[in-house]
Design an enzyme around this catalytic site. Structure first.
Site, mmCIF file in Angstrom:
data_model
loop_
_atom_site.group_PDB
_atom_site.id
_atom_site.type_symbol
_atom_site.label_atom_id
_atom_site.label_comp_id
_atom_site.label_asym_id
_atom_site.label_seq_id
_atom_site.Cartn_x
_atom_site.Cartn_y
_atom_site.Cartn_z
ATOM 1 C CG HIS A 158 -36.640 22.738 -68.591
ATOM 2 N ND1 HIS A 158 -37.337 23.678 -69.329
ATOM 3 C CD2 HIS A 158 -37.482 21.684 -68.436
ATOM 4 C CE1 HIS A 158 -38.547 23.202 -69.599
ATOM 5 N NE2 HIS A 158 -38.652 21.998 -69.072
ATOM 6 C CD GLU A 159 -37.107 18.359 -66.598
ATOM 7 O OE1 GLU A 159 -38.073 18.248 -65.813
ATOM 8 O OE2 GLU A 159 -37.248 18.403 -67.830
ATOM 9 C CD GLU A 186 -42.202 21.596 -70.409
ATOM 10 O OE1 GLU A 186 -41.037 21.636 -70.847
ATOM 11 O OE2 GLU A 186 -42.530 20.927 -69.423
#
Length: 266
Positions: free
Chosen positions: A132-133, A193
């Site tokens: 995700h990052e 996100e």
């Protein structure tokens, strides 16, 4: 009077037009105008400052686990997004911090808090966070957010200069500021996100980590995270929203995972 009122909206319209000039890896329209070398320099400076202020973990087992997961995730990202420019090397550091968090910065820097290893119960759950990052970096989300902030400040500055202290203009500036916060910064942050969730899911699957573990990870996060602010006032989706979005994308990610070589970071 009308010219004063119309100019800021013209500038906002211009920013909206510019937003169609680029695309993220998922095909979403994006405006990211800060030069990439400058973003890389800022990422390097921020990471150096963190290393000076934050103690680095000396836990050898934790460091081996994070390094292994990060190496697989980076390989999965490169295989998933062949047309992107990747950093030549990535710095991966475990910081002593009890908060369950991780981050990635432009230029190839990954930080994992030791507290995350208490919530991510498996290597695959850790891969969900790291993927995700990394996705945030690949999608230029930091550049996009900085561009938006600079654009908003430019509009408010113009309104202030035109108003010359006029009370009505001050009210307009306040209204534009609140509208920008709720209508631009927060929704775009939630969009970032959600996009990073979907990109990260594909990345972890292609890296050989079971994407089902992403749902388990966020269930753990929900159990450990306490109350959240209302979603429309938050930069992050509610845990339930995030889990629902991941579940909807699991079928495609699972198909990718089944064709990948399983990662072994045990």
């Amino acid at each position: 009077m009308y010219r004063r009122l119309l100019l800021p909206f013209f500038l906002l319209g211009l920013l909206a037009f510019l937003a169609g000039c680029g695309e993220t890896p998922t095909g979403r329209s994006q405006v990211a105008l800060v030069p990439n070398p400058l973003m890389d320099d800022m990422g390097q400076d921020a990471f150096n400052q963190l290393r000076e202020r934050q103690p680095v973990s000396g836990n050898a087992q934790a460091n081996r686990l994070v390094q292994c997961v990060a190496e697989h995730v980076i390989a999965g990202a490169e295989a998933s997004y062949l047309g992107l420019d990747f950093p030549k090397r990535w710095d991966v550091v475990v910081f002593e911090d009890p908060s369950p968090n991780a981050f990635a910065l432009p230029g190839g820097h990954i930080g994992v808090h030791s507290g995350l290893l208490q919530v991510a119960e498996t290597p695959a759950q850790l891969a969900a966070v790291v993927g995700h990052e990394v996705a945030h970096v690949l999608a230029d989300h930091g550049n996009e957010r900085l561009t938006q902030q600079l654009g908003i400040k430019a509009v408010l500055l113009v309104v202030g200069l035109l108003g010359e202290g006029d009370f009505g203009s001050q009210q307009l500036m306040q209204a534009l500021g609140i509208g920008a916060q709720l209508g631009i910064r927060l929704p775009f942050s939630r969009a970032h996100e959600e996009e990073a969730d979907l990109m990260g899911l594909e990345i972890m699957a292609r890296a050989g980590f079971d994407p089902q573990q992403s749902v388990a990870l966020w269930q753990n996060m929900a159990a450990n995270g306490g109350d959240q602010p209302p979603e429309f006032l938050s930069t992050h989706p509610a845990h339930e929203t995030r889990i629902r979005g991941l579940e909807q994308a699991l079928e495609d990610a699972t198909a990718i995972y089944r064709s990948a070589t399983p990662a072994d970071c045990s």
